[in-house]
Design a protein around this motif. Structure first.
Motif, PDB file in Angstrom:
ATOM      1  N   THR A   1       0.825  -1.201   0.000  1.00  0.00           N
ATOM      2  CA  THR A   1       0.000   0.000   0.000  1.00  0.00           C
ATOM      3  C   THR A   1       0.857   1.248   0.000  1.00  0.00           C
ATOM      4  O   THR A   1       0.595   2.198  -0.733  1.00  0.00           O
ATOM      5  N   SER A   2       1.900   1.217   0.852  1.00  0.00           N
ATOM      6  CA  SER A   2       2.714   2.423   0.908  1.00  0.00           C
ATOM      7  C   SER A   2       3.475   2.649  -0.401  1.00  0.00           C
ATOM      8  O   SER A   2       3.640   3.785  -0.828  1.00  0.00           O
TER       9      SER A   2
ATOM     10  N   ALA B   1       1.133   4.258  -2.729  1.00  0.00           N
ATOM     11  CA  ALA B   1       0.928   5.667  -2.382  1.00  0.00           C
ATOM     12  C   ALA B   1       2.106   6.493  -2.870  1.00  0.00           C
ATOM     13  O   ALA B   1       1.937   7.606  -3.391  1.00  0.00           O
TER      14      ALA B   1
ATOM     15  N   GLN C   1      -0.898  11.870   1.812  1.00  0.00           N
ATOM     16  CA  GLN C   1      -1.405  10.492   1.913  1.00  0.00           C
ATOM     17  C   GLN C   1      -0.262   9.504   1.936  1.00  0.00           C
ATOM     18  O   GLN C   1      -0.263   8.543   2.713  1.00  0.00           O
ATOM     19  N   CYS C   2       0.722   9.773   1.064  1.00  0.00           N
ATOM     20  CA  CYS C   2       1.877   8.885   1.019  1.00  0.00           C
ATOM     21  C   CYS C   2       2.560   8.850   2.369  1.00  0.00           C
ATOM     22  O   CYS C   2       2.927   7.791   2.876  1.00  0.00           O
TER      23      CYS C   2
ATOM     24  N   ALA D   1       0.624   6.781   4.785  1.00  0.00           N
ATOM     25  CA  ALA D   1       0.763   5.348   4.521  1.00  0.00           C
ATOM     26  C   ALA D   1       2.089   4.826   5.063  1.00  0.00           C
ATOM     27  O   ALA D   1       2.167   3.764   5.679  1.00  0.00           O
TER      28      ALA D   1
ATOM     29  N   LYS E   1       2.110   4.481   8.804  1.00  0.00           N
ATOM     30  CA  LYS E   1       1.456   3.252   9.259  1.00  0.00           C
ATOM     31  C   LYS E   1       2.371   2.059   9.052  1.00  0.00           C
ATOM     32  O   LYS E   1       2.455   1.157   9.899  1.00  0.00           O
TER      33      LYS E   1
END
Lengths: 130, 204
Positions: free
Chosen positions: B7-8, B11, B78-79, B82, B85
């Protein structure tokens, strides 16, 4: 019984990185990058021009530095210095293998998981994943 | 862990696409003090000291806040979220890994101890125990034997005494009978022998 591996209780320890450019940039964006007074960074960007010796030196430096608690290393980079990673058995800093964009995560090559399999072949995580 | 990294990475690619490739250089230039750090503590689990990593956000002003202000600012944010997290998950994974390695070593040392105790200390102690038991048994037998011997002696002594007492009693009975008949067996002889000396009271 003397506890040979003294685990220091520190309040601020860094996360080191040895990975390809995109991964490192992403983590730097998140804020784990650190440059100290002597221009020493806690990350190493590995590209096609980096020699194995550079990677080895960076790995040795990160693992002997006192203020680094975790070392994130891309799996294909770890494969290049597999013998160093496998012979490393100190609890701190923790060596963590992460996947990169071009090389998906392969649990068969992860040094910790393979050690698990070797030592406790009856109850290993890697065999459970398959 | 693989999913979070995926996911990252996505992103990041999105951010790169939108904000242009230059964010790489901006980010690299702007590295100063790390704002994401890790705290290490020791937890005592069943007598084994295990390390545990905690992730702390030092909350300093992030120089990277100005990145992508020209274009794609939202993607960059957003990146960053991500990746933060991803870092959280990775810190926890590192914590688990070190705990596992430490426990592994603890298990190995304990195993070694158990083997040593079982194969070295136990036989020695057992030998000592059986030796002591043997000695005690022998002493007991000695004592027993001595006791029996002494009992035998005592018996013989008692019998001897009984016999001499019997003889004495018989003599007494004989003297009594003699006295009753008017003759003292013993005293008669004394008077006769006494007249061998001159007694003044006797006139003739």
């Amino acid at each position: 019984m003397a506890n040979r591996a003294q685990i220091p209780t520190k309040n601020s320890a860094l996360i080191a990185m040895i990975a390809d450019e995109d991964t490192v940039v992403g983590f730097l964006l998140a804020g784990v990058g650190n440059v100290d007074l002597r221009r020493k960074t806690n990350y190493l960007i590995v590209d096609s021009k980096t020699t194995v010796k550079q990677i080895e030196d960076a790995f040795k430096e990160f693992t002997t530095r006192e203020d680094i608690a975790i070392v994130l290393i891309s799996q294909y980079v770890a494969n290049m210095i597999r013998f160093l990673v496998d012979s490393y058995n100190k609890p701190v800093p923790a060596i963590l293998e992460i996947p990169s964009k071009d090389h998906p995560y392969d649990p068969a090559h992860d040094s910790v998981l393979s050690r698990v399999k070797y030592l406790f072949s009856t109850e290993s995580v890697a065999s459970g994943r398959r | 862990m693989g999913d979070i990294m995926k996911t990252s990475s996505f992103a990041l690619t999105e951010a790169k696409y939108v904000a242009g490739d230059n964010i790489k250089h901006v980010v690299l230039e702007n590295v100063r003090e790390a704002s994401l750090k890790v705290r290490s503590r020791q937890e005592n689990v069943a007598g084994v000291k295990l390390p545990k990593f905690e992730y702390t956000n030092d909350g300093e002003v992030n120089k990277n806040d100005l990145t992508g202000l020209a274009r794609g600012g939202q993607q960059v944010q957003q990146c960053r979220a991500a990746y933060i997290k991803a870092i959280e998950v990775l810190v926890e994974l590192a914590s688990l890994q070190t705990s596992f390695l430490t426990l592994d070593e603890a298990i190995k040392t304990t195993n070694r101890r158990v083997n040593a105790l079982e194969n070295v200390v136990k036989p020695r102690l057992e030998n000592t125990i059986s030796y002591i038991k043997g000695e005690l048994d022998e002493l007991e037998r000695e004592d027993f034997f001595r006791l029996k011997k002494i009992q035998g002696y005592k018996k013989r002594e008692i019998e001897k005494q009984m016999q001499s007492a019997k003889l004495f009693v018989e003599e007494q009975v004989a003297e009594k009978l003699a006295l009753q008949r008017g003759i003292s067996l013993n005293n008669a002889q004394n008077i006769l022998s006494a007249t061998a000396q001159k007694d003044e009271d006797i006139i003739f």
